[in-house]
Design an enzyme around this catalytic site. Structure first.
Site, PDB file in Angstrom:
ATOM      1  N   CYS A 236       4.452 -26.918   4.636  1.00  0.00           N
ATOM      2  CA  CYS A 236       5.409 -25.827   4.536  1.00  0.00           C
ATOM      3  C   CYS A 236       5.712 -25.236   5.903  1.00  0.00           C
ATOM      4  O   CYS A 236       4.801 -24.908   6.662  1.00  0.00           O
ATOM      5  CB  CYS A 236       4.841 -24.736   3.636  1.00  0.00           C
ATOM      6  SG  CYS A 236       6.058 -23.489   3.210  1.00  0.00           S
TER       7      CYS A 236
ATOM      8  N   GLU B  90      -0.920 -25.838  -3.679  1.00  0.00           N
ATOM      9  CA  GLU B  90      -1.909 -25.333  -2.732  1.00  0.00           C
ATOM     10  C   GLU B  90      -1.289 -25.249  -1.350  1.00  0.00           C
ATOM     11  O   GLU B  90      -0.454 -26.080  -0.987  1.00  0.00           O
ATOM     12  CB  GLU B  90      -3.128 -26.259  -2.731  1.00  0.00           C
ATOM     13  CG  GLU B  90      -4.227 -25.886  -1.750  1.00  0.00           C
ATOM     14  CD  GLU B  90      -4.194 -26.711  -0.468  1.00  0.00           C
ATOM     15  OE1 GLU B  90      -5.170 -26.644   0.287  1.00  0.00           O
ATOM     16  OE2 GLU B  90      -3.185 -27.414  -0.217  1.00  0.00           O
TER      17      GLU B  90
ATOM     18  N   ARG C 136     -13.660 -22.016   3.391  1.00  0.00           N
ATOM     19  CA  ARG C 136     -12.364 -22.688   3.275  1.00  0.00           C
ATOM     20  C   ARG C 136     -11.478 -21.873   2.344  1.00  0.00           C
ATOM     21  O   ARG C 136     -11.594 -21.953   1.124  1.00  0.00           O
ATOM     22  CB  ARG C 136     -12.541 -24.111   2.734  1.00  0.00           C
ATOM     23  CG  ARG C 136     -11.258 -24.963   2.794  1.00  0.00           C
ATOM     24  CD  ARG C 136     -11.482 -26.364   2.274  1.00  0.00           C
ATOM     25  NE  ARG C 136     -10.359 -27.230   2.597  1.00  0.00           N
ATOM     26  CZ  ARG C 136     -10.232 -27.917   3.722  1.00  0.00           C
ATOM     27  NH1 ARG C 136     -11.167 -27.820   4.650  1.00  0.00           N
ATOM     28  NH2 ARG C 136      -9.177 -28.682   3.943  1.00  0.00           N
TER      29      ARG C 136
ATOM     30  N   ARG D 135      -7.962 -21.032   0.746  1.00  0.00           N
ATOM     31  CA  ARG D 135      -6.681 -21.662   0.457  1.00  0.00           C
ATOM     32  C   ARG D 135      -5.933 -20.855  -0.604  1.00  0.00           C
ATOM     33  O   ARG D 135      -6.545 -20.278  -1.511  1.00  0.00           O
ATOM     34  CB  ARG D 135      -6.875 -23.109  -0.038  1.00  0.00           C
ATOM     35  CG  ARG D 135      -7.353 -24.078   1.045  1.00  0.00           C
ATOM     36  CD  ARG D 135      -6.300 -24.268   2.122  1.00  0.00           C
ATOM     37  NE  ARG D 135      -6.673 -25.234   3.133  1.00  0.00           N
ATOM     38  CZ  ARG D 135      -7.272 -24.941   4.287  1.00  0.00           C
ATOM     39  NH1 ARG D 135      -7.607 -23.678   4.543  1.00  0.00           N
ATOM     40  NH2 ARG D 135      -7.544 -25.872   5.168  1.00  0.00           N
TER      41      ARG D 135
END
Length: 330
Positions: free
Chosen positions: A82, A122, A166, A168
């Site tokens: 993105c 995601e 992590r 996300r």
């Protein structure tokens, strides 16, 4: 993780598939499913995916994919790249204020026609802030425009059993109206172990830096001798040892930011890279050496496989998330 109640098989299309994080997550969640196809353009990712799921067809570049080319499916998944839509538009000269001309635009283009019941996406958490926030708002608006009720949350692997920081962003979209009680965030879970418990018992010698190389790191980073009581993560970017016993975010090897410091032996420091099994173990895979959950093609080297891990989905978290979602909906 409990098996879901009996339900109709869920047909899945895995966009931007990588190594198949959604498929591995569905297997982990024990959801009755059938992957009707995937979309991927990276040759190494395709090879790794097909090495593990040889009977799933690759439909190739999503930008060239026509909805009628794909069998009907119930769930679209994808960790899509993105950029801010306005930036892409200026560079490519395309009218993409609503994401047209971007890879997210292709998700909308396909799902508007195919109308899957569920969409799971995601991305990085930065999509929620700064210059990217306008892009995120368009994503939610576009999903609403084509008929989807959406929920989103930032989830961290370390809150669901895996000792890796992590974070996300997860976006779940439902065709129609979600139940008022629906909650996307699964209950947190205790760690399955600390970093030391996810490392190989006998790492390969070639992973280790020489004493001369370690001395050079001290010289550049201006830090003391690496003397620890258990293996810990060294953050090269911030030049410090992670004393919380958790690994920093696993990234592709070319980013060169993670090292493991081990207790000294015979007065010598121990400083090394992660092994491939460790990369994937920290991405939620069960890797015991004898019956590994993911198999590596013999043609792929450390860099190629490490890149896939760094760009992949934590399959442990994905399994937990999917199980949590479908317990509320099936």
């Amino acid at each position: 993780m409990h098996r879901l109640p009996n339900h109709d098989i869920i047909n899945v299309f895995e966009g931007f598939a990588g190594y198949g994080g959604a498929t591995f997550g569905l297997k982990r969640a024990r959801i009755n499913h059938n992957v009707i196809g995937f979309s991927e353009v990276d040759p190494d990712a395709i090879e790794l995916y097909q090495y593990n799921f040889p009977n799933v067809p690759n439909f190739g570049d999503i930008t060239h994919l026509e909805p009628d080319d794909i069998p009907d499916f119930d769930l679209f998944t994808g960790g899509f790249p993105c950029q801010p839509f306005s930036t892409v538009g200026k560079r490519q000269g395309q009218a993409d204020e609503r994401g047209r001309g971007t890879l997210f635009g292709d998700i909308i283009r396909i799902c508007e026609v195919k109308q899957p019941q569920y969409i799971l996406l995601e991305n990085v958490k930065g999509l929620l802030t700064g210059k990217m926030k306008a892009t995120f708002e368009i994503i939610i608006d576009e999903l609403k425009r084509i008929g989807y009720d959406t929920r989103y949350a930032v989830l961290n692997s370390k809150d669901y059993g895996i000792p890796q920081t992590r974070e996300r962003l997860w976006i779940f979209a439902y065709l129609g109206q979600l139940p008022e009680s629906f909650n996307l965030i699964p209950p947190t879970m205790p760690l399955q172990g600390y970093l030391k418990d996810f490392l190989d018992p006998n790492p390969a010698p070639e992973l280790y830096k020489s004493q001369k190389q370690i001395a050079r790191i001290h010289e550049i980073h201006h830090n003391d001798i690496f003397d620890v009581e258990e293996p810990l993560c060294y953050d090269i970017y911030n030049r410090k040892i992670r004393t919380d016993r958790i690994c920093m975010t696993v990234t592709p090897p070319e980013h060169n930011v993670i090292r493991i410091i081990e207790p000294m032996q015979n007065g010598e420091e121990r400083f090394r890279k992660l092994s491939l099994d460790e990369h994937f173990r920290l991405m939620g895979f069960r890797m015991n050496g004898n019956n590994n959950e993911i198999q590596f093609p013999p043609t792929q080297n450390y860099t190629k496989l490490g890149r896939r891990a760094g760009n992949g989905w934590d399959v442990n978290l994905v399994g937990i998330l999917l199980n949590h979602i479908f317990w509320q909906l099936l």
